[in-house]
Design a protein around this motif. Structure first.
Motif, PDB file in Angstrom:
ATOM      1  N   HIS A  51       0.812  -1.225   0.000  1.00  0.00           N
ATOM      2  CA  HIS A  51       0.000   0.000   0.000  1.00  0.00           C
ATOM      3  C   HIS A  51       0.844   1.273   0.000  1.00  0.00           C
ATOM      4  CE1 HIS A  51       0.835  -0.563   4.262  1.00  0.00           C
ATOM      5  NE2 HIS A  51       0.587   0.730   4.410  1.00  0.00           N
ATOM      6  N   GLU A  52       2.111   1.191   0.382  1.00  0.00           N
ATOM      7  CA  GLU A  52       2.971   2.374   0.437  1.00  0.00           C
ATOM      8  C   GLU A  52       3.799   2.579  -0.825  1.00  0.00           C
ATOM      9  OE1 GLU A  52       5.365   1.790   3.866  1.00  0.00           O
ATOM     10  OE2 GLU A  52       3.750   2.360   5.239  1.00  0.00           O
ATOM     11  N   GLY A  53       4.142   1.491  -1.507  1.00  0.00           N
ATOM     12  CA  GLY A  53       5.000   1.614  -2.673  1.00  0.00           C
ATOM     13  C   GLY A  53       5.396   0.267  -3.234  1.00  0.00           C
ATOM     14  N   CYS A  54       6.602   0.215  -3.799  1.00  0.00           N
ATOM     15  CA  CYS A  54       7.068  -1.023  -4.410  1.00  0.00           C
ATOM     16  C   CYS A  54       8.594  -1.061  -4.385  1.00  0.00           C
ATOM     17  CB  CYS A  54       6.575  -1.129  -5.845  1.00  0.00           C
ATOM     18  SG  CYS A  54       7.191   0.164  -6.934  1.00  0.00           S
ATOM     19  N   PHE A  55       9.159  -2.225  -4.719  1.00  0.00           N
ATOM     20  CA  PHE A  55      10.590  -2.344  -4.906  1.00  0.00           C
ATOM     21  C   PHE A  55      10.866  -3.469  -5.885  1.00  0.00           C
ATOM     22  CE2 PHE A  55       9.687  -4.925  -1.168  1.00  0.00           C
ATOM     23  CZ  PHE A  55      10.393  -6.099  -1.424  1.00  0.00           C
ATOM     24  N   THR A  56      12.041  -3.415  -6.494  1.00  0.00           N
ATOM     25  CA  THR A  56      12.465  -4.477  -7.399  1.00  0.00           C
ATOM     26  C   THR A  56      13.711  -5.128  -6.826  1.00  0.00           C
ATOM     27  OG1 THR A  56      13.791  -2.959  -8.730  1.00  0.00           O
ATOM     28  CG2 THR A  56      11.533  -3.345  -9.449  1.00  0.00           C
ATOM     29  N   LYS A  57      13.858  -6.423  -7.118  1.00  0.00           N
ATOM     30  CA  LYS A  57      15.015  -7.183  -6.647  1.00  0.00           C
ATOM     31  C   LYS A  57      15.609  -7.957  -7.812  1.00  0.00           C
ATOM     32  CE  LYS A  57      14.669  -9.208  -2.538  1.00  0.00           C
ATOM     33  NZ  LYS A  57      14.144 -10.113  -1.505  1.00  0.00           N
ATOM     34  N   ASN A  58      16.928  -8.110  -7.782  1.00  0.00           N
ATOM     35  CA  ASN A  58      17.631  -8.937  -8.746  1.00  0.00           C
ATOM     36  C   ASN A  58      18.608  -9.805  -7.982  1.00  0.00           C
ATOM     37  OD1 ASN A  58      18.393  -9.907 -11.285  1.00  0.00           O
ATOM     38  ND2 ASN A  58      20.045  -8.433 -11.453  1.00  0.00           N
ATOM     39  N   GLU A  59      18.471 -11.113  -8.131  1.00  0.00           N
ATOM     40  CA  GLU A  59      19.319 -12.075  -7.424  1.00  0.00           C
ATOM     41  C   GLU A  59      19.314 -11.816  -5.922  1.00  0.00           C
ATOM     42  OE1 GLU A  59      23.152 -12.143  -9.283  1.00  0.00           O
ATOM     43  OE2 GLU A  59      22.307 -12.718 -11.228  1.00  0.00           O
ATOM     44  N   GLY A  60      18.130 -11.523  -5.376  1.00  0.00           N
ATOM     45  CA  GLY A  60      17.968 -11.313  -3.940  1.00  0.00           C
ATOM     46  C   GLY A  60      18.360  -9.940  -3.432  1.00  0.00           C
ATOM     47  N   GLN A  61      18.929  -9.095  -4.287  1.00  0.00           N
ATOM     48  CA  GLN A  61      19.370  -7.761  -3.863  1.00  0.00           C
ATOM     49  C   GLN A  61      18.371  -6.713  -4.341  1.00  0.00           C
ATOM     50  OE1 GLN A  61      23.216  -6.681  -5.370  1.00  0.00           O
ATOM     51  NE2 GLN A  61      23.185  -4.680  -4.404  1.00  0.00           N
TER      52      GLN A  61
END
Length: 78
Positions: A51-61
């Motif tokens: 509900h606040e935002g988002c994030f992206t991850k690549n290889e766990g980072q």
């Protein structure tokens, strides 16, 4: 319909991260940068929303964060 001027690979992430999104379409008539969630996940990355935002991850980072503004999620990639 928008004309495509170029297709290429774009760095995706913060602080010189070497993660790239491939086959990005460049259209000079669009004033905002748009990224497709499906294009991100097809390249093996993850996109997580709340509900606040988002994030992206690549290889766990974690490579990007984003905030929610109304019905849009705005990624901070700088």
């Amino acid at each position: 319909i928008h004309p495509i001027q170029h297709v290429g690979n774009v760095p995706f992430g913060k602080d010189g991260d070497q993660t790239y999104i491939n086959n990005v379409v460049h259209d000079l008539t669009i004033t905002k940068n748009l990224v497709s969630v499906s294009q991100i996940v097809e390249q093996g990355m993850q996109v997580c929303f709340n509900h606040e935002g988002c994030f992206t991850k690549n290889e766990g980072q974690r490579i990007t964060r984003g905030r929610r503004e109304d019905e849009m999620f705005i990624l901070d990639t700088h």
